[in-house]
Write a protein that holds these residues in place. Structure first.
Motif, mmCIF file in Angstrom:
data_model
loop_
_atom_site.group_PDB
_atom_site.id
_atom_site.type_symbol
_atom_site.label_atom_id
_atom_site.label_comp_id
_atom_site.label_asym_id
_atom_site.label_seq_id
_atom_site.Cartn_x
_atom_site.Cartn_y
_atom_site.Cartn_z
ATOM 1 N N ALA A 9 -18.359 -0.200 -5.112
ATOM 2 C CA ALA A 9 -17.037 0.274 -5.526
ATOM 3 C C ALA A 9 -17.152 1.288 -6.658
ATOM 4 O O ALA A 9 -16.418 2.282 -6.697
ATOM 5 N N LEU A 33 0.826 -1.209 0.000
ATOM 6 C CA LEU A 33 0.000 0.000 0.000
ATOM 7 C C LEU A 33 0.865 1.267 0.000
ATOM 8 O O LEU A 33 0.777 2.104 0.893
ATOM 9 N N HIS A 91 -13.315 5.308 0.598
ATOM 10 C CA HIS A 91 -13.934 4.163 1.265
ATOM 11 C C HIS A 91 -13.893 4.389 2.779
ATOM 12 O O HIS A 91 -12.819 4.648 3.347
ATOM 13 N N ALA A 127 -7.640 1.694 -4.825
ATOM 14 C CA ALA A 127 -8.992 1.924 -5.333
ATOM 15 C C ALA A 127 -9.426 3.317 -4.879
ATOM 16 O O ALA A 127 -8.658 4.268 -4.987
ATOM 17 N N THR A 138 -3.853 3.194 -0.944
ATOM 18 C CA THR A 138 -5.005 2.492 -1.505
ATOM 19 C C THR A 138 -4.717 2.197 -2.968
ATOM 20 O O THR A 138 -3.880 2.858 -3.590
ATOM 21 N N ASP A 176 -11.336 2.190 4.691
ATOM 22 C CA ASP A 176 -10.013 2.036 4.089
ATOM 23 C C ASP A 176 -9.370 3.399 3.883
ATOM 24 O O ASP A 176 -9.159 3.835 2.744
ATOM 25 N N GLN A 205 -4.968 -6.871 -5.604
ATOM 26 C CA GLN A 205 -5.413 -5.671 -4.899
ATOM 27 C C GLN A 205 -6.800 -5.926 -4.325
ATOM 28 O O GLN A 205 -7.559 -6.756 -4.844
ATOM 29 N N GLN A 244 -10.083 -3.880 -1.548
ATOM 30 C CA GLN A 244 -10.535 -2.731 -0.742
ATOM 31 C C GLN A 244 -11.771 -3.132 0.063
ATOM 32 O O GLN A 244 -12.713 -3.693 -0.528
ATOM 33 N N PRO A 245 -11.766 -2.866 1.382
ATOM 34 C CA PRO A 245 -10.638 -2.425 2.204
ATOM 35 C C PRO A 245 -9.547 -3.486 2.213
ATOM 36 O O PRO A 245 -9.841 -4.684 2.338
ATOM 37 N N PHE A 246 -8.312 -3.062 2.096
ATOM 38 C CA PHE A 246 -7.265 -3.984 1.684
ATOM 39 C C PHE A 246 -7.044 -5.120 2.667
ATOM 40 O O PHE A 246 -7.112 -6.309 2.315
ATOM 41 N N PRO A 287 -6.815 6.214 3.114
ATOM 42 C CA PRO A 287 -5.616 6.106 2.270
ATOM 43 C C PRO A 287 -4.343 6.500 3.018
ATOM 44 O O PRO A 287 -3.747 7.556 2.777
#
Length: 364
Positions: A263, A17, A27, A23, A21, A30, A332, A334-336, A32
């Motif tokens: 998303a 990361l 979010h 994406a 992020t 999530d 990848q 999200q949320p990661f 960044p």
């Protein structure tokens, strides 16, 4: 499962990361955050969950917004190599920003720190401000690949511990040798990304693994067929393949589709920032042409690879790509962190079961 050098079963990796992020920046679960602490926790957990590798992308400027943080790839990779025990650390490199003798020395040091778990990912680069604002000319697409070809020729020789002399259009290196050389193998692995014709030619000539951006199965099949048909240097091992993909896996397909729809709602909030970024790219970069044909969540093809669906469906699609010849899946979410855990718990075991029962994948 065998180690990094000989493994032919599916290998799973995560994108570090480095920008917080891969994406949406909006979010709610999530944020960044691109800090070293978050990246350290992410990769240590990925190793504990059984992931095989990680890709540490290299951006000195965050392409979305230069006020946003971006982790420094090479210092972070050295630290990750020291803290981890099993996972492979692959670090991206844009040749214009690092002289080959300096980069090769750094790579050999991380190779030693990791005990032979290190790889470099050569990328041509597409974000103009990162280079131009540093006072470096951002050459035309094919000229950058010509530069990259000379650059990696010097690096590859130095990584092997060879005394290197090279006189070319861009580099003039005389009697250079680096010590200590790699001890556990001939040299670190070389990954290469890019899908233009010069990129494919360079992959066939110098890479150990070619990374393909996420896209539909038939498109990936055509790309692999093209590169497989290109000659390799005498004595070189067959080229191996990796695929980037953004995963949305749930208990049912309906749940996955609902998550995908959400998303896309979040992606709308990022539209202005993405539009600004796209005014500063090399429009000959094939990655963005592919993305225009296959709009997706995530970078480097993202959800265009089709890893969206129930756990069983995603596992079956992974196995289909593996049968095609994809060995390394660089993922990848999200949320990661939460989705990274979900994939490890619900999808990887299903893939392992399918892979154990499947015929040997297509040879490179």
């Amino acid at each position: 499962m065998t180690g990094v050098g000989g493994n032919r079963s599916p290998r799973f990796g995560v994108w570090a990361l480095i920008g917080g992020t891969w994406a949406s920046h909006h979010h709610p679960d999530d944020p960044p955050i691109a800090s070293w602490e978050r990246n350290k926790r992410q990769i240590l957990e990925a190793e504990a969950l059984g992931y095989d590798t990680t890709l540490v992308a290299q951006h000195t400027l965050n392409p979305t917004d230069d006020e946003r943080a971006s982790l420094e790839a090479w210092t972070a990779s050295a630290a990750l190599a020291a803290l981890t025990e099993r996972i492979e650390v692959i670090t991206a490199i844009k040749p214009y920003l690092y002289h080959p003798v300096v980069l090769a020395k750094q790579a050999l040091q991380i190779e030693e720190i990791s005990g032979g778990r290190f790889g470099i990912n050569l990328v041509n680069g597409w974000f103009k401000p990162e280079v131009e604002r540093a006072g470096i000319s951002f050459a035309e697409h094919d000229d950058r690949y010509a530069y990259g070809r000379e650059w990696v020729t010097v690096v590859e020789s130095l990584l092997r511990g060879e005394r290197t002399t090279f006189h070319g259009r861009f580099f003039d290196v005389e009697d250079y040798v680096l010590r200590p050389a790699a001890e556990t193998r001939a040299r670190p692995r070389i990954y290469l990304g890019g899908e233009s014709d010069p990129a494919r030619a360079l992959a066939a000539d110098v890479a150990d693994v070619w990374f393909v951006n996420g896209q539909p199965y038939d498109d990936v099949a055509a790309l692999l067929a093209d590169v497989r048909a290109r000659p390799r240097p005498a004595g070189a091992a067959p080229l191996r393949f990796g695929l980037s993909a953004f995963v949305i896996a749930r208990e049912t397909r309906a749940e996955a589709e609902e998550a995908l729809a959400y998303a896309w709602e979040l992606a709308e909030l990022d539209r202005a920032a993405v539009a600004r970024m796209l005014t500063q790219i090399d429009d000959r970069a094939v990655m963005f042409q592919t993305h225009a044909r296959n709009p997706a969540i995530g970078t480097n093809g993202g959800t265009a690879a089709g890893l969206v669906g129930s756990y069983d469906e995603v596992a079956e699609r992974v196995q289909a790509f593996h049968a095609l010849g994809i060995e390394t899946f660089m993922l990848q979410f999200q949320p990661f962190e939460a989705e990274m855990r979900r994939f490890a718990e619900h999808v990887i075991p299903r893939v392992r079961h399918l892979s154990a029962a499947a015929p040997t994948p297509v040879s490179a």
